[in-house]
Enzyme design. Structure first.
Site, PDB file in Angstrom:
ATOM      1  N   HIS A  90       0.680  -1.408   0.143  1.00 22.49           N
ATOM      2  CA  HIS A  90      -0.060   0.109  -0.307  1.00 22.49           C
ATOM      3  C   HIS A  90       0.912   1.295  -0.400  1.00 22.49           C
ATOM      4  O   HIS A  90       1.373   1.775   0.957  1.00 22.49           O
ATOM      5  CB  HIS A  90      -1.278  -0.103   1.294  1.00 22.49           C
ATOM      6  CG  HIS A  90      -2.171   1.488   1.529  1.00 22.49           C
ATOM      7  ND1 HIS A  90      -3.194   0.519   2.120  1.00 22.49           N
ATOM      8  CD2 HIS A  90      -1.703   2.440   0.730  1.00 22.49           C
ATOM      9  CE1 HIS A  90      -4.066   1.858   1.369  1.00 22.49           C
ATOM     10  NE2 HIS A  90      -3.305   2.783   1.335  1.00 22.49           N
ATOM     11  N   HIS A 120       0.976   4.905  -2.499  1.00 21.73           N
ATOM     12  CA  HIS A 120       0.829   5.605  -3.275  1.00 21.73           C
ATOM     13  C   HIS A 120       2.319   6.181  -3.961  1.00 21.73           C
ATOM     14  O   HIS A 120       2.844   7.435  -3.409  1.00 21.73           O
ATOM     15  CB  HIS A 120      -0.173   6.833  -3.294  1.00 21.73           C
ATOM     16  CG  HIS A 120      -1.363   6.435  -2.707  1.00 21.73           C
ATOM     17  ND1 HIS A 120      -2.648   6.513  -3.555  1.00 21.73           N
ATOM     18  CD2 HIS A 120      -2.008   6.045  -1.527  1.00 21.73           C
ATOM     19  CE1 HIS A 120      -3.475   5.244  -2.523  1.00 21.73           C
ATOM     20  NE2 HIS A 120      -2.787   4.815  -1.495  1.00 21.73           N
ATOM     21  N   HIS A 134      -9.672   0.975  -1.388  1.00 21.37           N
ATOM     22  CA  HIS A 134      -9.714   1.467  -0.054  1.00 21.37           C
ATOM     23  C   HIS A 134     -10.857   1.738   0.209  1.00 21.37           C
ATOM     24  O   HIS A 134     -11.745   1.699  -0.047  1.00 21.37           O
ATOM     25  CB  HIS A 134      -9.200   2.894   0.079  1.00 21.37           C
ATOM     26  CG  HIS A 134      -7.641   3.419  -0.823  1.00 21.37           C
ATOM     27  ND1 HIS A 134      -6.905   3.092  -1.473  1.00 21.37           N
ATOM     28  CD2 HIS A 134      -6.262   4.305   0.227  1.00 21.37           C
ATOM     29  CE1 HIS A 134      -6.110   2.941  -1.630  1.00 21.37           C
ATOM     30  NE2 HIS A 134      -5.501   3.786  -0.405  1.00 21.37           N
ATOM     31  N   GLU A 158     -11.620   2.850   5.481  1.00 14.86           N
ATOM     32  CA  GLU A 158     -10.028   4.169   6.273  1.00 14.86           C
ATOM     33  C   GLU A 158     -11.388   5.077   7.217  1.00 14.86           C
ATOM     34  O   GLU A 158     -11.260   5.718   8.636  1.00 14.86           O
ATOM     35  CB  GLU A 158     -10.013   4.523   5.136  1.00 14.86           C
ATOM     36  CG  GLU A 158      -8.379   5.773   5.746  1.00 14.86           C
ATOM     37  CD  GLU A 158      -7.669   6.844   4.865  1.00 14.86           C
ATOM     38  OE1 GLU A 158      -8.409   6.683   3.518  1.00 14.86           O
ATOM     39  OE2 GLU A 158      -6.774   7.319   4.608  1.00 14.86           O
ATOM     40  N   ASP A 163       1.656   3.904   2.780  1.00 16.60           N
ATOM     41  CA  ASP A 163       0.896   4.675   2.142  1.00 16.60           C
ATOM     42  C   ASP A 163       1.595   6.439   1.376  1.00 16.60           C
ATOM     43  O   ASP A 163       1.498   5.631   0.616  1.00 16.60           O
ATOM     44  CB  ASP A 163      -0.331   5.353   3.338  1.00 16.60           C
ATOM     45  CG  ASP A 163      -1.667   5.665   2.822  1.00 16.60           C
ATOM     46  OD1 ASP A 163      -1.726   5.846   1.528  1.00 16.60           O
ATOM     47  OD2 ASP A 163      -2.625   6.039   3.737  1.00 16.60           O
ATOM     48  N   ASP A 164       1.555   7.238   2.128  1.00 21.26           N
ATOM     49  CA  ASP A 164       1.810   8.444   1.380  1.00 21.26           C
ATOM     50  C   ASP A 164       3.407   8.810   2.462  1.00 21.26           C
ATOM     51  O   ASP A 164       3.153   9.877   3.275  1.00 21.26           O
ATOM     52  CB  ASP A 164       1.330   9.602   1.540  1.00 21.26           C
ATOM     53  CG  ASP A 164      -0.262   9.157   0.355  1.00 21.26           C
ATOM     54  OD1 ASP A 164      -0.134   8.447  -0.545  1.00 21.26           O
ATOM     55  OD2 ASP A 164      -0.672   8.273   1.009  1.00 21.26           O
TER      56      ASP A 164
HETATM   57  N1  ADE Z   1      -5.032   9.019  -1.990  1.00 22.59           N
HETATM   58  C1  ADE Z   1      -3.212   9.166  -1.624  1.00 22.59           C
HETATM   59  N2  ADE Z   1      -3.765   8.221   0.386  1.00 22.59           N
HETATM   60  C2  ADE Z   1      -4.891   7.962   0.228  1.00 22.59           C
HETATM   61  C3  ADE Z   1      -5.440   8.325   1.616  1.00 22.59           C
HETATM   62  N3  ADE Z   1      -4.985   7.430   2.331  1.00 22.59           N
HETATM   63  N4  ADE Z   1      -6.338   7.068   1.629  1.00 22.59           N
HETATM   64  C4  ADE Z   1      -7.564   7.395  -0.043  1.00 22.59           C
HETATM   65  N5  ADE Z   1      -6.427   8.242  -1.185  1.00 22.59           N
HETATM   66  C5  ADE Z   1      -5.703   8.270  -0.804  1.00 22.59           C
HETATM   67 ZN    ZN Z   2      -3.299   4.672   0.450  1.00 24.35          ZN
END
Ligand code: ADE
Ligand code: ZN
Length: 334
Positions: free
Chosen positions: A16, A18, A196, A199, A277-278
């Site tokens: 996971h 991005h 996703h 969340e 994630d990011d």
């Molecule tokens: N796009 C990038 N990170 C995300 C996240 N945590 N949840 C939803 N969309 C995303």
């Molecule tokens: Zn994500």
């Protein structure tokens, strides 16, 4: 508590991530200069200071703005290589990376520029670091179904190099049901499916991801814990959850990492994995995420999390078996 060197040394997959969320502020400024694009922050420090979020949408607003510095194939290649270098340093041996084509095609960047740049970076990273990878095309759920179908059409020449489709962006108000038909078309084209769900969205969105999108893997899934029948379904089916502790903290899905539900997920028999994630926005790459939850889980559970990352991957059985043996050999030797 598990030793930090053990965490880094443990062979692991990241499921996971991005790729646009791995754009570090320094790199954002450098791409902006290279492409002559203005960014509305005077310095790296001021940009970083803006990374305070109280919910998913706060983050998404700045994340899409940041992605606007990515224009050329070389940018996507360099972005991917920078991620793989960091992942390699964290003991990642396989990564399945998301990209958001609509973020780029809506600015006039062709789909092929994005996909070819990322694929070139993935190939170069395998040659340089030995990291294998797969590409996952995410649809932006705040856009409509027609836009998702147009994106799937644009991606067709690359279907042999795309492992799966995914669903990301603003969850609340954009249920999985909105994309049931496009996910059906992706399945017919032989692509796997992830989404996703849970969340910020309610357990019902997780049910929809299972029953309407027929996902092979669930991204986040935290709010599934509110529904015992759903937990039973996820555990019995061996569904992989790609959990992202530092993201959960930064986006206020949890108020304190000490109260992160990772141990409860494992105790309920869920196949949880740990991911970043990011990472450029949430304060850490995958090993930082393992370190963040280290006080909450045993050393054996750390090994389970690493094993789960391969079990939940889209690698073939032989590769999974090889990676599991490497995890066990590492854990047995330490
Ligand atoms: N796009 C990038 N990170 C995300 C996240 N945590 N949840 C939803 N969309 C995303
Ligand atoms: Zn994500």
């Amino acid at each position: 508590m598990t030793d930090p060197a053990f965490i880094v040394g443990l062979p692991k997959a990241e499921l996971h991530l991005h790729i646009e969320g791995s754009l570090e502020p320094e790199q954002m400024f450098s791409f902006a200069r290279r492409n002559r694009i203005d960014i509305p922050f005077p310095s790296v420090e001021e940009l970083r200071a803006a990374y305070r979020f109280s919910r998913l949408q706060d983050f998404l607003d700045i994340y899409y703005q940041g992605a606007s510095v990515l224009r050329e194939e070389e940018d996507f290649h360099d972005l991917a290589m920078a991620y793989f270098a960091r992942a390699h340093a964290d003991g990642v041996v396989h990564a399945e990376i998301f990209f958001d084509p609509q973020t780029h095609t809506s600015r006039g960047v062709p789909f092929g520029t994005v996909a070819d740049g990322l694929l070139a970076g993935m190939k170069a990273a395998e040659a340089r670091f030995g990291i294998t990878s797969r590409l996952i095309l995410c649809f932006l759920r705040h856009l409509d179904e027609a836009d998702a179908f147009a994106t799937l059409d644009a991606a067709e020449p690359w279907f042999d190099r795309i492992a799966a489709v995914g669903l990301d962006s603003s969850e609340l108000g954009h249920p999985p049901s909105k994309f049931a038909r496009v996910f059906g078309a992706a399945a017919d084209a032989g692509l796997r499916r992830v989404a996703h769900a849970g969340e910020e969205g309610p357990p019902d969105y997780v049910w929809q991801a299972l029953d309407l999108l027929h996902v092979d893997r669930l991204d986040h899934g935290n709010r599934a814990l509110e529904d015992p029948d759903l937990v039973t379904r996820l555990a019995r089916s061996g569904m992989t959850l790609t959990v992202c502790p530092l993201s959960n903290l930064k986006l206020c899905v949890v108020d304190d990492v000490a109260r992160h539900p990772i141990a409860a997920m494992l105790a309920k028999g869920l196949r949880a994995t740990i991911n970043s994630d990011d990472p450029a926005y949430f304060g850490g790459y995958v090993a930082d995420n393992y370190r963040a939850i280290a006080p909450l889980v045993s050393r054996d559970q750390m090994v389970t999390l690493a094993r789960n990352s391969f079990l939940g991957s889209f690698l073939d059985d032989a590769a999974v078996t090889r990676h599991l043996a490497a995890v066990d050999a590492f854990a047995g030797a330490c």
